[in-house]
Scaffold this active site. Sequence first.
Site, PDB file in Angstrom:
ATOM      1  N   THR A  41       0.699  -0.653   0.204  1.00  0.00           N
ATOM      2  CA  THR A  41      -0.103  -0.107   0.099  1.00  0.00           C
ATOM      3  C   THR A  41       0.789   1.086   0.149  1.00  0.00           C
ATOM      4  O   THR A  41       2.758   1.097  -0.370  1.00  0.00           O
ATOM      5  CB  THR A  41      -0.949  -0.440   1.097  1.00  0.00           C
ATOM      6  OG1 THR A  41      -1.951   0.802   1.231  1.00  0.00           O
ATOM      7  CG2 THR A  41       0.094  -0.166   2.504  1.00  0.00           C
ATOM      8  N   LYS A  45       3.711   1.739  -3.382  1.00  0.00           N
ATOM      9  CA  LYS A  45       3.300   0.737  -4.936  1.00  0.00           C
ATOM     10  C   LYS A  45       4.164   1.085  -5.932  1.00  0.00           C
ATOM     11  O   LYS A  45       4.399   0.185  -6.719  1.00  0.00           O
ATOM     12  CB  LYS A  45       1.995   1.143  -4.647  1.00  0.00           C
ATOM     13  CG  LYS A  45       0.947   1.422  -4.154  1.00  0.00           C
ATOM     14  CD  LYS A  45      -0.258   1.434  -4.623  1.00  0.00           C
ATOM     15  CE  LYS A  45      -1.411   0.798  -3.223  1.00  0.00           C
ATOM     16  NZ  LYS A  45      -2.782   1.278  -3.561  1.00  0.00           N
ATOM     17  N   ASN A  66      -0.118  -3.093  -6.005  1.00  0.00           N
ATOM     18  CA  ASN A  66      -0.601  -3.532  -4.988  1.00  0.00           C
ATOM     19  C   ASN A  66      -0.142  -4.966  -4.148  1.00  0.00           C
ATOM     20  O   ASN A  66      -0.992  -5.520  -3.105  1.00  0.00           O
ATOM     21  CB  ASN A  66      -1.574  -2.799  -5.140  1.00  0.00           C
ATOM     22  CG  ASN A  66      -3.271  -3.682  -5.854  1.00  0.00           C
ATOM     23  OD1 ASN A  66      -2.613  -4.392  -6.590  1.00  0.00           O
ATOM     24  ND2 ASN A  66      -4.465  -4.141  -4.957  1.00  0.00           N
ATOM     25  N   ASP A  86      -6.305  -3.025  -8.120  1.00  0.00           N
ATOM     26  CA  ASP A  86      -6.788  -1.613  -7.685  1.00  0.00           C
ATOM     27  C   ASP A  86      -8.195  -1.560  -9.524  1.00  0.00           C
ATOM     28  O   ASP A  86      -9.270  -1.019  -9.005  1.00  0.00           O
ATOM     29  CB  ASP A  86      -5.916  -0.668  -7.723  1.00  0.00           C
ATOM     30  CG  ASP A  86      -4.616  -0.225  -6.256  1.00  0.00           C
ATOM     31  OD1 ASP A  86      -5.309  -1.116  -4.748  1.00  0.00           O
ATOM     32  OD2 ASP A  86      -3.982  -0.212  -6.319  1.00  0.00           O
ATOM     33  N   GLY A 109     -10.683  13.538  -9.160  1.00  0.00           N
ATOM     34  CA  GLY A 109      -9.215  13.201  -9.085  1.00  0.00           C
ATOM     35  C   GLY A 109      -8.211  12.613  -9.836  1.00  0.00           C
ATOM     36  O   GLY A 109      -8.778  12.598 -10.777  1.00  0.00           O
ATOM     37  N   ALA A 110      -6.906  13.260  -9.389  1.00  0.00           N
ATOM     38  CA  ALA A 110      -6.324  12.412 -10.062  1.00  0.00           C
ATOM     39  C   ALA A 110      -4.772  12.166  -9.395  1.00  0.00           C
ATOM     40  O   ALA A 110      -3.230  12.630  -9.507  1.00  0.00           O
ATOM     41  CB  ALA A 110      -5.180  13.822 -11.220  1.00  0.00           C
ATOM     42  N   GLY A 112      -2.939   8.496  -7.290  1.00  0.00           N
ATOM     43  CA  GLY A 112      -3.309   7.133  -7.541  1.00  0.00           C
ATOM     44  C   GLY A 112      -3.608   6.303  -8.008  1.00  0.00           C
ATOM     45  O   GLY A 112      -4.362   5.615  -8.612  1.00  0.00           O
ATOM     46  N   ILE A 194     -15.017   6.585  -3.332  1.00  0.00           N
ATOM     47  CA  ILE A 194     -13.618   5.740  -2.796  1.00  0.00           C
ATOM     48  C   ILE A 194     -13.632   5.564  -1.340  1.00  0.00           C
ATOM     49  O   ILE A 194     -12.705   4.563  -0.690  1.00  0.00           O
ATOM     50  CB  ILE A 194     -12.362   4.896  -3.733  1.00  0.00           C
ATOM     51  CG1 ILE A 194     -11.711   6.421  -3.520  1.00  0.00           C
ATOM     52  CG2 ILE A 194     -12.947   5.006  -4.823  1.00  0.00           C
ATOM     53  CD1 ILE A 194      -9.938   6.103  -3.570  1.00  0.00           C
ATOM     54  N   GLY A 217     -17.578   2.871  -0.898  1.00  0.00           N
ATOM     55  CA  GLY A 217     -15.926   2.709  -0.803  1.00  0.00           C
ATOM     56  C   GLY A 217     -15.676   0.899  -0.993  1.00  0.00           C
ATOM     57  O   GLY A 217     -13.816   1.118  -0.716  1.00  0.00           O
TER      58      GLY A 217
HETATM   59  P1  ATR Z   1      -4.244   8.912  -4.078  1.00  0.00           P
HETATM   60  O1  ATR Z   1      -2.941   8.113  -3.974  1.00  0.00           O
HETATM   61  O2  ATR Z   1      -4.972   8.285  -2.764  1.00  0.00           O
HETATM   62  O3  ATR Z   1      -5.488   9.137  -4.968  1.00  0.00           O
HETATM   63  P2  ATR Z   1      -3.417  11.786  -3.564  1.00  0.00           P
HETATM   64  O4  ATR Z   1      -2.483  10.703  -4.571  1.00  0.00           O
HETATM   65  O5  ATR Z   1      -2.352  12.365  -2.679  1.00  0.00           O
HETATM   66  O6  ATR Z   1      -4.120  10.337  -3.017  1.00  0.00           O
HETATM   67  O7  ATR Z   1      -4.655  12.466  -4.548  1.00  0.00           O
HETATM   68  C1  ATR Z   1      -4.901  12.951  -3.601  1.00  0.00           C
HETATM   69  C2  ATR Z   1      -6.279  14.226  -4.757  1.00  0.00           C
HETATM   70  O8  ATR Z   1      -7.284  14.011  -3.638  1.00  0.00           O
HETATM   71  C3  ATR Z   1      -6.005  14.829  -5.482  1.00  0.00           C
HETATM   72  O9  ATR Z   1      -6.105  14.564  -7.022  1.00  0.00           O
HETATM   73  C4  ATR Z   1      -6.039  15.973  -4.938  1.00  0.00           C
HETATM   74  O10 ATR Z   1      -6.199  17.631  -5.804  1.00  0.00           O
HETATM   75  P3  ATR Z   1      -5.435  18.604  -6.039  1.00  0.00           P
HETATM   76  O11 ATR Z   1      -4.510  17.207  -7.536  1.00  0.00           O
HETATM   77  O12 ATR Z   1      -5.670  19.764  -6.662  1.00  0.00           O
HETATM   78  O13 ATR Z   1      -4.197  18.294  -5.113  1.00  0.00           O
HETATM   79  C5  ATR Z   1      -7.281  15.618  -3.909  1.00  0.00           C
HETATM   80  N1  ATR Z   1      -8.348  16.683  -3.902  1.00  0.00           N
HETATM   81  C6  ATR Z   1      -7.401  16.282  -2.198  1.00  0.00           C
HETATM   82  N2  ATR Z   1      -8.063  17.129  -1.319  1.00  0.00           N
HETATM   83  C7  ATR Z   1      -9.101  17.384  -1.806  1.00  0.00           C
HETATM   84  C8  ATR Z   1      -9.422  18.894  -1.951  1.00  0.00           C
HETATM   85  N3  ATR Z   1     -10.510  19.908  -0.220  1.00  0.00           N
HETATM   86  N4  ATR Z   1     -10.935  19.148  -2.799  1.00  0.00           N
HETATM   87  C9  ATR Z   1     -10.531  19.173  -4.335  1.00  0.00           C
HETATM   88  N5  ATR Z   1      -9.483  17.495  -4.167  1.00  0.00           N
HETATM   89  C10 ATR Z   1      -8.996  17.332  -3.121  1.00  0.00           C
END
Ligand code: ATR
Length: 256
Positions: A41, A45, A66, A86, A109-110, A112, A194, A217
Amino acid sequence: MHNAAFAELGMNRVYMPMEVSDIEQGIVGLRALGFRGVSVTVPHKEAVIPFLDEIDPVAEKIGAVNTLVFQKGKDGRVILRGLNTDWLGANTALAEKVNLSQSRVLVIGAGGSAKAVGFGLVQAGAEVIISNRTVKTGKALADWLDCTFVPLEEITDVSADVLINTTSVGMEPNNEGIVVPPSLLPGFSVVMDIVYAPLETRLLREAKAAGCQTIDGLAMLLYQGAAQFKIWTGAIPPQLIMRSALEEELRRRAVA
Ligand code: ATR
């Protein structure tokens, strides 16, 4: 969930959490101790990849692993293979509710998780739209997936069949967080989150109230785990038992 599955199938195996500081030495230890499989995790990863003997082509493309399995190679030597389940987890959860090849899916979101979810959706033939707060990372993911990007502020202009939140918004202790304005929710048939703590996030609660079907999730967590179980044991995973174990653990944590 894995221990519940082992017990259900009468398998003399155990799954346990371990924290690792040195991945290379960790793998040497796992191999020496005769481990069969490992879940990997965050934040390991990607970092684990250089220490594998073999990587599944899909995991290689995603750039994240993973699941590890120790297998006998052709020469009888035990080799370490890395895979990614995943992306399968999200797809399996969604396939219960929608025909992905005919769906337009908005992924928020963008990170992992978005990468794995987006990859699975493209594989399944869905039309994917990525939306993210930070334009640069959102665009980079959309380019990698060869799909459209929309900044989070412009999300009101997007129409889609399915909405998936892959961000941490709404996760405990910020239970009232919601990543899109609730007024947009009636436009989607299916809404998936999720986040699994709480199990019913505000996004899912509002989506239900708006008449959408919802996917929580635990579904993605369960199905990525079920796929791991099959890789490690070759047996059909007892998914209902695994889901109950996950729910029980969440309840236990909520009380603790
Ligand atoms: P994971 O690997 O679990 O997907 P991560 O890489 O930290 O976690 O990605 C978190 C995602 O949540 C990102 O897309 C982040 O947006 P940013 O690229 O703008 O940081 C998004 N995210 C986290 N908090 C947020 C918030 N309060 N509003 C909108 N997007 C959020």
